[in-house]
Design a protein around this motif. Structure first.
Motif, short mmCIF file in Angstrom:
data_model
loop_
_atom_site.label_atom_id
_atom_site.label_comp_id
_atom_site.label_asym_id
_atom_site.label_seq_id
_atom_site.Cartn_x
_atom_site.Cartn_y
_atom_site.Cartn_z
N MET A 1 0.83 -1.20 0.00
CA MET A 1 0.00 0.00 0.00
C MET A 1 0.87 1.26 0.00
O MET A 1 1.88 1.31 0.70
CB MET A 1 -0.90 0.01 1.24
CG MET A 1 -1.72 1.28 1.41
SD MET A 1 -2.63 1.35 2.97
CE MET A 1 -3.84 0.08 2.68
N ILE A 2 0.47 2.23 -0.77
CA ILE A 2 1.17 3.51 -0.76
C ILE A 2 0.80 4.25 0.52
O ILE A 2 -0.37 4.52 0.78
CB ILE A 2 0.79 4.35 -1.99
CG1 ILE A 2 1.28 3.67 -3.27
CG2 ILE A 2 1.38 5.76 -1.88
CD1 ILE A 2 0.82 4.35 -4.54
N THR A 3 1.78 4.57 1.33
CA THR A 3 1.53 5.26 2.60
C THR A 3 1.98 6.71 2.59
O THR A 3 1.64 7.47 3.49
CB THR A 3 2.25 4.55 3.76
OG1 THR A 3 3.66 4.51 3.50
CG2 THR A 3 1.73 3.12 3.91
N ARG A 4 2.73 7.11 1.57
CA ARG A 4 3.20 8.50 1.51
C ARG A 4 3.40 8.89 0.06
O ARG A 4 3.87 8.09 -0.76
CB ARG A 4 4.49 8.68 2.30
CG ARG A 4 4.97 10.12 2.37
CD ARG A 4 6.09 10.27 3.38
NE ARG A 4 5.59 10.11 4.76
CZ ARG A 4 6.35 10.18 5.84
NH1 ARG A 4 7.64 10.41 5.72
NH2 ARG A 4 5.83 10.02 7.04
N GLY A 123 -4.81 5.95 -10.65
CA GLY A 123 -4.47 6.05 -9.24
C GLY A 123 -4.92 4.84 -8.44
O GLY A 123 -4.19 4.35 -7.56
N ARG A 124 -6.10 4.35 -8.73
CA ARG A 124 -6.60 3.16 -8.03
C ARG A 124 -5.75 1.94 -8.32
O ARG A 124 -5.53 1.09 -7.44
CB ARG A 124 -8.05 2.92 -8.41
CG ARG A 124 -9.01 3.95 -7.81
CD ARG A 124 -10.43 3.75 -8.28
NE ARG A 124 -11.34 4.71 -7.63
CZ ARG A 124 -12.59 4.93 -8.00
NH1 ARG A 124 -13.10 4.25 -9.04
NH2 ARG A 124 -13.33 5.80 -7.37
N ARG A 125 -5.26 1.82 -9.55
CA ARG A 125 -4.39 0.69 -9.88
C ARG A 125 -3.06 0.76 -9.13
O ARG A 125 -2.47 -0.27 -8.80
CB ARG A 125 -4.14 0.63 -11.38
CG ARG A 125 -5.38 0.29 -12.20
CD ARG A 125 -5.01 -0.16 -13.60
NE ARG A 125 -4.26 0.83 -14.35
CZ ARG A 125 -4.81 1.77 -15.10
NH1 ARG A 125 -6.13 1.89 -15.17
NH2 ARG A 125 -4.06 2.63 -15.77
N PRO A 200 -6.90 5.83 -3.28
CA PRO A 200 -7.83 5.93 -2.15
C PRO A 200 -7.14 6.33 -0.86
O PRO A 200 -6.03 5.88 -0.56
CB PRO A 200 -8.42 4.52 -2.05
CG PRO A 200 -8.26 3.95 -3.43
CD PRO A 200 -6.97 4.52 -3.94
N GLY A 201 -7.79 7.20 -0.09
CA GLY A 201 -7.28 7.68 1.18
C GLY A 201 -7.69 6.77 2.33
O GLY A 201 -7.93 5.59 2.11
N PRO A 202 -7.78 7.34 3.53
CA PRO A 202 -7.68 8.78 3.81
C PRO A 202 -6.24 9.28 3.79
O PRO A 202 -5.31 8.53 4.02
CB PRO A 202 -8.27 8.89 5.22
CG PRO A 202 -7.93 7.57 5.86
CD PRO A 202 -8.06 6.55 4.76
N TRP A 203 -6.12 10.59 3.51
CA TRP A 203 -4.82 11.25 3.47
C TRP A 203 -4.84 12.47 4.40
O TRP A 203 -5.90 13.03 4.67
CB TRP A 203 -4.50 11.74 2.06
CG TRP A 203 -4.28 10.69 1.04
CD1 TRP A 203 -5.15 10.29 0.06
CD2 TRP A 203 -3.10 9.88 0.88
NE1 TRP A 203 -4.59 9.30 -0.70
CE2 TRP A 203 -3.34 9.02 -0.22
CE3 TRP A 203 -1.88 9.80 1.55
CZ2 TRP A 203 -2.40 8.10 -0.66
CZ3 TRP A 203 -0.94 8.88 1.11
CH2 TRP A 203 -1.20 8.04 0.01
N ARG A 204 -3.66 12.86 4.82
CA ARG A 204 -3.48 14.17 5.44
C ARG A 204 -2.21 14.77 4.87
O ARG A 204 -1.30 14.05 4.43
CB ARG A 204 -3.39 14.08 6.96
CG ARG A 204 -2.09 13.50 7.49
CD ARG A 204 -2.07 13.53 9.02
NE ARG A 204 -0.80 13.03 9.54
CZ ARG A 204 0.26 13.79 9.77
NH1 ARG A 204 0.20 15.10 9.51
NH2 ARG A 204 1.37 13.27 10.25
#
Length: 226
Positions: A1-4, A123-125, A200-204
């Motif tokens: 998962m992309i975390t940053r 982005g979803r891919r 997909p997030g959530p992001w900050r």
């Protein structure tokens, strides 16, 4: 998962050797870009907007900024001879990779006119990948009389809005950007920003800055999962 994820610009002026007479004036955007990219875990997947897209570039690959005035060699990895055909975003990604001492899995170039829905799908891919996401994209090229294009009073509000959306990690707001207006203002980063918004997030947002040296808008931001 992309975390940053990090949003940075990709102008030639990031490379000091290319702007010897304006190195001090361009230092703030250079320092902010390097700081943001340096916060990403490796390996990186890079997404950028360029007329060469759609295209994928993977290491080993080397290039040079000779086409922009000075022979500054860079590498995505490996020691192949420089390829003079590498597009600017790939060169900048390689330059950042070297200074951040990390690895790049690949650079994905998307077309400047990629529809918003296709940006979201892309982005979803990307979302499931275990990587740091580096998003390269410039804002309007029409800020004032020093700009490469003619001055356009809409540039200020447009890039101010983008800065606000990046600062708030507002993915929905980025997806609502006016594609036609972005095109008219020369803001080719629009598609790359919307790819990020499709992850997909959530992001900050942990920090965002905006610069406009020489009449071009440059956004820098770091998004991370809360």
């Amino acid at each position: 998962m992309i975390t940053r994820a990090a949003v940075v610009p990709h102008p030639p002026l990031l490379v000091p050797e290319l702007v010897a007479g304006a190195a001090a004036e361009t230092e703030p955007v250079r320092a902010a870009t390097l700081a943001a990219a340096g916060k990403l875990p490796g390996p990186w997947v890079v997404v950028a907007t360029d007329a060469a897209g759609p295209a994928t570039f993977v290491p080993p690959m080397s290039g040079t900024f000779l086409g922009y005035g000075v022979d500054v060699p860079v590498s995505l990895g490996g020691d192949l001879p420089p390829d003079a055909r590498i597009p600017l975003p790939v060169l900048v990604a390689a330059w950042l990779r070297e200074r951040c001492a990390t690895e790049v899995s690949r650079v994905e170039l998307v077309a400047p006119d990629l529809p918003m829905a296709d940006c979201v799908s892309f982005g979803r891919r990307l979302a499931a990948e275990d990587c740091g996401l580096l998003v390269l994209g410039d804002g309007s090229t029409r800020h004032g009389p020093r700009s490469p294009g003619s001055d356009d009073v809409r540039s200020g509000p447009f890039d101010s809005s983008v800065h606000t959306l990046l600062s708030a990690a507002d993915a929905d707001g980025l997806l609502d950007l006016d594609v036609g207006l972005a095109r008219e203002l020369g803001a080719q980063g629009r598609a790359a920003w919307q790819v990020l918004a499709g992850v997909p997030g959530p992001w900050r947002c942990s920090g965002a800055e905006f610069f406009a040296p020489f009449g071009v808008g440059y956004h820098v931001a770091v998004w991370e999962r809360p």
